[in-house]
Write a protein that holds these residues in place. Structure first.
Motif, PDB file in Angstrom:
ATOM      1  N   CYS A  33       0.861  -1.185   0.000  1.00 22.34           N
ATOM      2  CA  CYS A  33       0.000   0.000   0.000  1.00 22.34           C
ATOM      3  C   CYS A  33       0.895   1.231   0.000  1.00 22.34           C
ATOM      4  CB  CYS A  33      -0.921   0.000   1.232  1.00 22.34           C
ATOM      5  SG  CYS A  33      -2.133   1.336   1.170  1.00 22.34           S
ATOM      6  N   LEU A  35       0.033   3.920   1.521  1.00 21.98           N
ATOM      7  CA  LEU A  35      -0.179   4.555   2.834  1.00 21.98           C
ATOM      8  C   LEU A  35       0.130   3.542   3.943  1.00 21.98           C
ATOM      9  CD1 LEU A  35      -3.600   6.379   2.248  1.00 21.98           C
ATOM     10  CD2 LEU A  35      -1.302   7.304   1.952  1.00 21.98           C
ATOM     11  N   ALA A  36       0.133   4.046   5.187  1.00 18.48           N
ATOM     12  CA  ALA A  36       0.295   3.150   6.347  1.00 18.48           C
ATOM     13  C   ALA A  36      -0.577   3.714   7.477  1.00 18.48           C
ATOM     14  CB  ALA A  36       1.762   3.074   6.771  1.00 18.48           C
ATOM     15  N   CYS A  37      -1.902   3.608   7.291  1.00 21.07           N
ATOM     16  CA  CYS A  37      -2.844   4.275   8.217  1.00 21.07           C
ATOM     17  C   CYS A  37      -2.802   3.663   9.624  1.00 21.07           C
ATOM     18  CB  CYS A  37      -4.264   4.145   7.690  1.00 21.07           C
ATOM     19  SG  CYS A  37      -4.418   4.739   6.017  1.00 21.07           S
ATOM     20  N   CYS A  40      -5.200   0.693  10.296  1.00 20.30           N
ATOM     21  CA  CYS A  40      -5.225  -0.380   9.283  1.00 20.30           C
ATOM     22  C   CYS A  40      -5.241  -1.776   9.917  1.00 20.30           C
ATOM     23  CB  CYS A  40      -4.020  -0.251   8.367  1.00 20.30           C
ATOM     24  SG  CYS A  40      -4.058  -1.448   7.033  1.00 20.30           S
ATOM     25  N   ALA A  44      -0.972  -2.895   6.428  1.00 17.06           N
ATOM     26  CA  ALA A  44      -0.381  -2.711   5.100  1.00 17.06           C
ATOM     27  C   ALA A  44       0.545  -1.503   5.096  1.00 17.06           C
ATOM     28  CB  ALA A  44      -1.503  -2.501   4.079  1.00 17.06           C
ATOM     29  N   GLY A  78      -4.237  -4.051   1.598  1.00 15.37           N
ATOM     30  CA  GLY A  78      -3.368  -3.161   0.854  1.00 15.37           C
ATOM     31  C   GLY A  78      -4.162  -2.270  -0.111  1.00 15.37           C
ATOM     32  N   ASN A 105      -7.883   3.544  -1.802  1.00 15.07           N
ATOM     33  CA  ASN A 105      -7.579   4.640  -0.857  1.00 15.07           C
ATOM     34  C   ASN A 105      -7.515   5.977  -1.586  1.00 15.07           C
ATOM     35  OD1 ASN A 105      -4.940   5.161  -1.913  1.00 15.07           O
ATOM     36  ND2 ASN A 105      -4.084   3.520  -0.688  1.00 15.07           N
ATOM     37  N   ARG A 144      -4.639   9.071   8.562  1.00 13.33           N
ATOM     38  CA  ARG A 144      -4.094   8.457   7.355  1.00 13.33           C
ATOM     39  C   ARG A 144      -2.773   9.060   6.893  1.00 13.33           C
ATOM     40  NH1 ARG A 144      -8.029   6.433   3.206  1.00 13.33           N
ATOM     41  NH2 ARG A 144      -7.368   4.472   4.091  1.00 13.33           N
TER      42      ARG A 144
HETATM   43  S1  SF4 Z   1      -6.195   1.326   5.751  1.00 11.30           S
HETATM   44 FE1  SF4 Z   1      -6.207   0.987   3.541  1.00 11.30          FE
HETATM   45  S2  SF4 Z   1      -5.076   2.738   2.710  1.00 11.30           S
HETATM   46 FE2  SF4 Z   1      -4.584   2.641   4.893  1.00 11.30          FE
HETATM   47  S3  SF4 Z   1      -2.700   1.394   5.017  1.00 11.30           S
HETATM   48 FE3  SF4 Z   1      -4.437   0.003   5.284  1.00 11.30          FE
HETATM   49  S4  SF4 Z   1      -4.838  -0.788   3.231  1.00 11.30           S
HETATM   50 FE4  SF4 Z   1      -3.582   1.071   2.985  1.00 11.30          FE
END
Ligand code: SF4
Ligand code: SF4
Length: 328
Positions: A33, A35-37, A40, A44, A78, A105, A144
């Motif tokens: 991914c 991002l690394a929210c 999550c 991911a 992801g 995302n 996020r």
């Molecule tokens: S919540 Fe979604 S956009 Fe955020 S890190 Fe996880 S998979 Fe990626």
């Protein structure tokens, strides 16, 4: 009243939680991914490398072609678009006349090499389900990462220009996630219809944005959410809160009743949450399933009882929660 111990989820039910006919295949293409929210549940991120292999992708295409009962192919990750197999699966599922959901995302559209995605999704008429955990910038960027809100807005504007949210074949749904609790003042997700109206009027007024539906999704205490709750000593109190709001009326609508969740290795689970918690689906003889075994058996309907865990209380609290939002 807050109770002191948590009843096993299966003991809360009047009958075992059983599968109905499978109509949805939710495929988790991998953990890559951009991002690394913080919330999550997949954990991911840009450094993860696990993704679908060509072999499993081919098996999934066979499943899509072989079973007319599959109505929906739901692609997640992801960032599903970044992981191997995204385009072959979209195209195979659309050729087989399935509804395709892409859980996006949105910010992926601005990553070099992925700029064609909005046009690609529009061409194949995929439904887009996009995270926008709040309609206010501050809250989104806290959850996020900095700049995510502005990129998400710009991405929705691109989708709107292509007809998403306007054309009946180009559906754009947004997802609201509540923030992770900081104290024992827990709250259920807000009323979905009312919050949808708030999102719609704010986003229309400030950015001229339109979308179809808002889904409110409860944070299940797994993955990074569980880690953060444990860090704040709130994991058990949060589970107790969810349990105390158990709503039996949600059970017949749970998403695990008619879906199979597949991981990037081709293993089968009852839902994406069980996948992340490594709780595989099993046949009545106790056998773990893979996509290859489903093909060999010639049926998708091999699971009788759904595997449950304490976090299932997150799906059944209040109005309920699923990848399609509230349940009742
Ligand atoms: S919540 Fe979604 S956009 Fe955020 S890190 Fe996880 S998979 Fe990626
Ligand atoms: S986590 Fe939710 S969707 Fe998954 S098995 Fe439990 S109740 Fe079903």
């Amino acid at each position: 009243m807050i109770q002191t111990s948590i009843k096993a989820f299966k003991d809360q039910l009047s009958a075992p939680l059983t599968k109905q006919q499978i109509t949805t295949l939710q495929i988790n293409l991998g953990k890559r991914c951009n991002l690394a929210c913080k919330h999550c549940h997949v954990e991911a991120g840009p450094k993860r490398t696990e993704e679908l292999s060509p072999e499993i992708c081919q098996q999934l295409i066979e499943v899509i072609n072989k079973f007319p009962q599959i109505q929906t192919v739901d692609l997640t990750g992801g960032a599903p678009e970044m992981n191997y197999g995204f385009k072959p699966l979209v195209e195979a599922a659309r050729r087989a006349n399935k509804q395709v959901i892409v859980r996006s995302n949105l910010t992926i559209y601005f990553v070099p090499g992925f700029e064609d995605l909005p046009e690609y999704c529009a061409k194949h008429q995929t439904k887009i389900v996009a995270s926008l955990p709040c309609y206010l910038e501050d809250n989104v960027d806290k959850m996020r990462g900095k700049g995510v809100y502005n990129d998400s807005i710009a991405a929705i504007q691109i989708l709107n220009r292509l007809g998403y949210g306007k054309d009946a074949n180009l559906v754009l749904d947004l997802v609201y996630n509540p923030p992770i609790p900081n104290s024992e003042k827990f709250a259920l997700t807000p009323d979905q219809k009312k919050l949808e109206q708030d999102y719609k009027s704010y986003l229309q007024k400030h950015f001229g944005i339109v979308f179809n539906n808002l889904y409110t999704i409860t944070n299940l205490p797994i993955g990074r959410t569980k880690f953060q709750l444990e860090h704040k000593k709130l994991h058990k109190p949060y589970l107790q809160f969810l349990e105390s709001n158990f709503n039996a009326g949600t059970v017949e609508h749970l998403m695990c009743r008619n879906e199979l969740s597949i991981d990037y290795l081709g293993n089968v689970y009852d839902c994406d949450f069980n996948q992340m918690e490594n709780l595989p689906a099993r046949t009545c003889s106790g056998e773990k399933l893979t996509v290859a075994k489903l093909l060999e058996a010639g049926t998708l309907d091999l699971i009788e009882e759904i595997k449950t865990a304490p976090y299932c209380y997150g799906c059944t609290a209040g109005s309920g929660s699923s990848c399609g939002g509230a349940l009742v």
